[in-house]
Design a protein around this motif. Structure first.
Motif, PDB file in Angstrom:
ATOM      1  N   UNK A 140      42.276  14.878  58.639  1.00 24.68           N
ATOM      2  CA  UNK A 140      43.642  15.811  58.632  1.00 24.68           C
ATOM      3  C   UNK A 140      43.396  16.967  59.773  1.00 24.68           C
ATOM      4  N   UNK A 141      42.046  17.430  60.473  1.00 23.27           N
ATOM      5  CA  UNK A 141      42.291  18.254  61.312  1.00 23.27           C
ATOM      6  C   UNK A 141      40.850  17.911  62.687  1.00 23.27           C
ATOM      7  N   UNK A 142      41.519  18.455  63.965  1.00 22.10           N
ATOM      8  CA  UNK A 142      40.092  18.533  64.744  1.00 22.10           C
ATOM      9  C   UNK A 142      38.095  18.719  63.790  1.00 22.10           C
ATOM     10  N   UNK A 143      37.483  17.610  64.325  1.00 27.77           N
ATOM     11  CA  UNK A 143      36.578  18.510  64.014  1.00 27.77           C
ATOM     12  C   UNK A 143      35.406  17.073  64.232  1.00 27.77           C
ATOM     13  N   UNK A 144      34.554  17.065  62.806  1.00 33.38           N
ATOM     14  CA  UNK A 144      33.258  16.486  62.884  1.00 33.38           C
ATOM     15  C   UNK A 144      32.935  15.854  61.543  1.00 33.38           C
ATOM     16  N   UNK A 145      33.132  14.215  61.749  1.00 35.34           N
ATOM     17  CA  UNK A 145      32.389  13.658  60.639  1.00 35.34           C
ATOM     18  C   UNK A 145      31.320  12.931  60.513  1.00 35.34           C
ATOM     19  N   UNK A 146      30.974  12.604  59.145  1.00 37.65           N
ATOM     20  CA  UNK A 146      30.264  11.408  59.252  1.00 37.65           C
ATOM     21  C   UNK A 146      29.745  10.738  57.938  1.00 37.65           C
ATOM     22  N   UNK A 147      30.244   9.523  57.873  1.00 42.58           N
ATOM     23  CA  UNK A 147      30.723   8.221  57.335  1.00 42.58           C
ATOM     24  C   UNK A 147      28.571   7.375  56.953  1.00 42.58           C
ATOM     25  N   UNK A 148      29.213   6.926  55.472  1.00 43.05           N
ATOM     26  CA  UNK A 148      27.382   6.289  55.284  1.00 43.05           C
ATOM     27  C   UNK A 148      28.441   5.255  54.489  1.00 43.05           C
TER      28      UNK A 148
END
Length: 323
Positions: A140-148
């Motif tokens: 939804x926004x600029x940023x940093x995301x971690x997915x496992x």
């Protein structure tokens, strides 16, 4: 340490999302008919394969994931372009399946391992989703995301905001929150200071992408059209932001032609060119980096990130970011 984050300027009204950079005269792509698009493999390190077929270490801007194709790693890492300003990176023993390469509906499935998504810029018409164990994760926004995807699948927000939809349940997550992808999803706090190898590698890649874009933009002589263009000297697709400039979640700056004069930087050596150092929340004055990190060899003086000093001869080191 304090995170470095700066938002980009307001986007120019009426810009068409599908617009991409024409190939620069000094940065020729291997084939002039090839342009960057979602699913482009930007970089691999170690062992990676598409549909089980091993990839060479040099991609040369001509390797793309098409819908239903898989990219897997063993002892290796890979960086894939999604929309302009959005980078998907997978770690060791990971696999993704490309679902849609549309600029306005970009979808990829994480089938094994872990991924980090760096969103430096997100446009109004972007619809970027990662599928994980049947759940759709939308940024939804600029940023940093971690997915496992292994063991207990999770979606976590280091910075920004996302929505996770699993069947008839939808949950919104903000900075410092994560959820286990299951029948009954709940938002939980997590330690954002936890750093793994994929995070550290993503930071290095973000810095390298920033430098490559700066150098390619410096050599570009055409009109300013945001998007991707080939930076031959760096063997990578370079990104020119909508609105002229933007900052990654790691604090590194990206500038298009005509906006390079706004870049706070000093000259040094990184890879095959100059290193561009972001100013973080304040201007760089006499080598002071106002809360940003610095990296590379400055060719003189010790420069320490996060507000260090530049003195006159020696080595420049890094620091800062999401800690």
């Amino acid at each position: 340490m304090k995170r470095v984050w700066q938002t980009s300027t307001k986007l120019l009204a009426g810009i068409v999302l599908a617009t991409v950079f024409a190939v620069a005269q000094t940065s020729q792509a291997p084939n002039n008919n090839i342009q960057g698009r979602p699913g482009a493999l930007n970089y691999i390190e170690g062992n990676a394969a598409i549909n089980g077929q091993a990839l060479p270490n040099k991609l040369q801007g001509q390797v793309f994931l098409n819908p239903d194709e898989t990219l897997s790693t063993t002892a290796g890492r890979a960086e894939i372009l999604l929309t302009p300003g959005v980078f998907l990176r997978i770690g060791n023993n990971s696999e993704i399946r490309m679902m849609s390469t549309s600029l306005i509906n970009t979808q990829v499935e994480l089938t094994r391992g872990k991924a980090i998504v760096e969103v430096a810029q997100l446009l109004k018409d972007n619809n970027i989703q990662v599928l994980d164990h049947g759940a759709f994760i939308k940024f939804q926004k600029p940023g940093l995301y971690r997915i496992g995807a292994d063991g207990t699948p999770t979606a976590a927000v280091l910075d920004g905001k996302l929505i996770v939809s699993n069947g008839d349940q939808t949950i919104e997550l903000g900075k410092g929150k994560q959820t286990v992808i299951a029948a009954n999803m709940q938002a939980q706090k997590f330690d954002t200071k936890r750093v793994d190898d994929l995070y550290a590698w993503s930071n290095v890649r973000s810095q390298y992408n920033s430098t490559a874009s700066y150098m390619a933009a410096s050599a570009y002589a055409g009109p300013y059209n945001p998007g991707w263009f080939w930076a031959a000297g760096y063997d990578t697709w370079a990104w020119a932001p909508f609105g002229g400039y933007a900052f990654s979640p790691f604090g590194w700056g990206f500038y298009g032609p005509g906006y390079l004069g706004y870049a706070p930087y000093f000259y040094g050596y990184y890879g095959r060119g100059r290193v561009v150092l972001p100013a973080g929340r304040g201007p760089m004055v006499h080598g002071y980096a106002g809360g940003a990190r610095a990296g590379g060899f400055a060719g003189g003086g010790h420069f320490s990130g996060g507000g260090g000093h530049f003195s006159g001869g020696g080595h420049a080191g890094g620091g800062g970011g999401h800690r």
